[in-house]
Design an enzyme around this catalytic site. Structure first.
Site, PDB file in Angstrom:
ATOM      1  CE1 TYR A 105      39.470  29.756 -51.076  1.00 35.64           C
ATOM      2  CE2 TYR A 105      40.012  29.425 -48.760  1.00 35.64           C
ATOM      3  CZ  TYR A 105      39.121  29.316 -49.817  1.00 35.64           C
ATOM      4  OH  TYR A 105      37.898  28.745 -49.597  1.00 35.64           O
ATOM      5  CG  ASP A 177      46.799  26.716 -49.957  1.00 36.01           C
ATOM      6  OD1 ASP A 177      46.707  25.706 -50.681  1.00 36.01           O
ATOM      7  OD2 ASP A 177      45.807  27.339 -49.539  1.00 36.01           O
ATOM      8  CE  LYS A 202      38.530  24.234 -52.973  1.00 33.14           C
ATOM      9  NZ  LYS A 202      39.466  25.266 -52.624  1.00 33.14           N
TER      10      LYS A 202
HETATM   11  C1  LIG Z   1      39.426  26.027 -51.438  1.00 40.87           C
HETATM   12  C2  LIG Z   1      40.766  26.428 -50.976  1.00 40.87           C
HETATM   13  C3  LIG Z   1      41.086  26.397 -49.623  1.00 40.87           C
HETATM   14  C4  LIG Z   1      40.083  26.072 -48.545  1.00 40.87           C
HETATM   15  O1  LIG Z   1      39.552  24.812 -48.589  1.00 40.87           O
HETATM   16  P1  LIG Z   1      38.125  24.496 -47.934  1.00 40.87           P
HETATM   17  O2  LIG Z   1      38.115  23.032 -47.826  1.00 40.87           O
HETATM   18  O3  LIG Z   1      37.096  25.082 -48.840  1.00 40.87           O
HETATM   19  O4  LIG Z   1      38.101  25.166 -46.581  1.00 40.87           O
HETATM   20  C5  LIG Z   1      42.378  26.733 -49.262  1.00 40.87           C
HETATM   21  N1  LIG Z   1      43.292  27.088 -50.174  1.00 40.87           N
HETATM   22  C6  LIG Z   1      43.011  27.133 -51.486  1.00 40.87           C
HETATM   23  C7  LIG Z   1      44.080  27.522 -52.444  1.00 40.87           C
HETATM   24  C8  LIG Z   1      41.738  26.820 -51.931  1.00 40.87           C
HETATM   25  O5  LIG Z   1      41.457  26.894 -53.230  1.00 40.87           O
END
Ligand SMILES: *Cc1c(COP(=O)(O)O)cnc(C)c1O
Length: 386
Positions: A105, A177, A202
């Site tokens: 990301y 992640d 998400k």
């Molecule tokens: C959106 C996202 C993040 C960050 O999340 P936020 O809540 O927007 O800070 C981290 N990793 C991945 C894979 C993402 O899609």
């Protein structure tokens, strides 16, 4: 118990709240102690101490996410980015080295390249396809191997078990992640992760109205990670935790539908003359398909495609008038999204194909036939402006 049952039972104790099904929102700054001895007694992280550390509402959510991920402890943060940077700051110190997948990301990459560098942590980006060969990049001062799978924008699946074996053999920790698959479709701890990040923004939030992150750890890392994150002083509203708990209840049914709808749309896209390539590990045509099949329990609604080359006006003609697909950052809500992706400056260890126009789709909970109709009309405008 199975995940679907856990989703309906975790994070709530009606017996403690007069039979009320969901835990109430406990809002607090000051928390009173009845005696001096109680005030001065050392407190465990699971006790009510002070509002900044959250309340029972917070802990219900953290324990639910920890169980679903298959980890021991979880800490909620104000965003996914805060979870990523907080856990890396907690685990690394000046002079140490970080290995990071080239496909992470973008804000994760920026945190390593700029912010962590200023704190004396050096980062090497690695080819996400490396697997066990990552061993050759591990230096004596390497402390963390950071992975994200499938990668952001290009959706390469990483061989996490092979990477974790190589990392652990040299006493490195694996931070992963897991946002794309959510805790349901990839069990990161079973595949070798030591710390698992989730952007709760998400799929756990799931309704495009919540910012949140989670850091889940093994038992041994719970204390250093928690202490590091607590030092940053962030605090998450118990009302937001309550909303995330509400999101969790339907995570499985939503994901199942995102997955099913995304497969329908992705398969349709494969046959369109405007589409060069669809980047979705759930498709048998995808180069990551066998790894995905081996390790994942399902696929989310987020994937990429490459369109044939065209002037920017053609892309604008397509996107500006989409009826159902919105344009905007983030994803994981119930609604579909479509935006162009730019890899400029985002890959230093690999050279992904620069053919065509890279786009990212999030397939929501709409009827896929309607989404296809929207895309079809979009392609007609695209062709007319080409
Ligand atoms: C959106 C996202 C993040 C960050 O999340 P936020 O809540 O927007 O800070 C981290 N990793 C991945 C894979 C993402 O899609």
């Amino acid at each position: 118990m199975h995940d679907d049952t856990l989703l309906t039972t975790l994070g709530r104790h009606p017996d403690k709240h007069d039979g009320i099904v969901n835990p109430p929102v406990y809002r607090a700054s000051t928390i009173l102690f009845p005696t001096l001895a109680d005030l001065e007694r050392p407190k465990s992280p699971d006790e009510n101490r002070y509002g900044r550390y959250g309340t029972e509402t917070t802990r219900e959510l953290e324990q639910a996410v920890a169980s679903l991920e298959g980890g021991a402890h979880c800490i909620v943060t104000g965003s996914g980015k805060a979870a990523i940077v907080g856990s890396l700051l907690a685990l690394l110190k000046p002079g140490e080295h970080l290995l990071m997948a080239d496909s992470v990301y973008a804000p994760t990459r920026f945190a390593a390249q700029k912010f962590l560098k200023r704190w004396g942590v050096d980062t090497t980006f690695y080819d996400p396809a490396l697997g066990g060969a990552i061993d050759e990049l591990i230096r004596p001062e390497t402390r963390v191997v950071y992975a994200e799978s499938p990668g952001s924008l290009t959706f390469e699946v990483q061989d996490l078990p092979a990477i974790a074996d190589a990392a652990h053999a040299k006493d490195c920790l694996v931070v992963f992640d897991n946002t794309w698959a959510s805790p349901l479709y990839f069990k990161a701890f079973e595949h070798g992760a030591d710390v698992v990040i989730q952007a709760g923004t998400k799929y756990i939030g799931g309704h495009s109205d919540l910012m949140m992150g989670f850091v889940t750890t093994t038992d041994g890392l719970a204390e250093p990670v928690r202490l590091g994150i607590e030092e940053l002083g962030g605090s998450v509203s118990p009302a937001d935790c309550w909303l995330a708990l509400r999101g969790l209840r339907t995570l499985s049914v939503r994901l199942e539908r995102h997955y099913r709808n995304a497969l329908v749309v992705a398969n349709w896209l494969l046959d369109q003359p405007q589409v060069l390539d669809v980047l979705y590990p759930a498709l048998p045509e995808d180069p990551s398909h066998s790894l995905w099949r081996r390790d994942f329990r399902g696929a989310s609604g987020l994937f990429g495609m490459r369109l044939i080359d065209a002037p920017k006006e053609a892309v604008a003609a397509m996107l500006d008038q989409m009826e159902l697909f919105g344009m905007g950052y983030s994803w994981g809500g119930y609604e579909s999204l479509l935006i162009p992706s730019r890899l400029t400056g985002l890959r230093t260890a690999t050279r992904p194909s620069d053919a065509g126009i890279l786009m990212r789709l999030h397939i929501g909970l709409e009827e896929p036939a309607d989404l296809i109709e929207d895309l079809e009309a979009g392609f007609t405008r695209f062709d007319a402006a080409r």
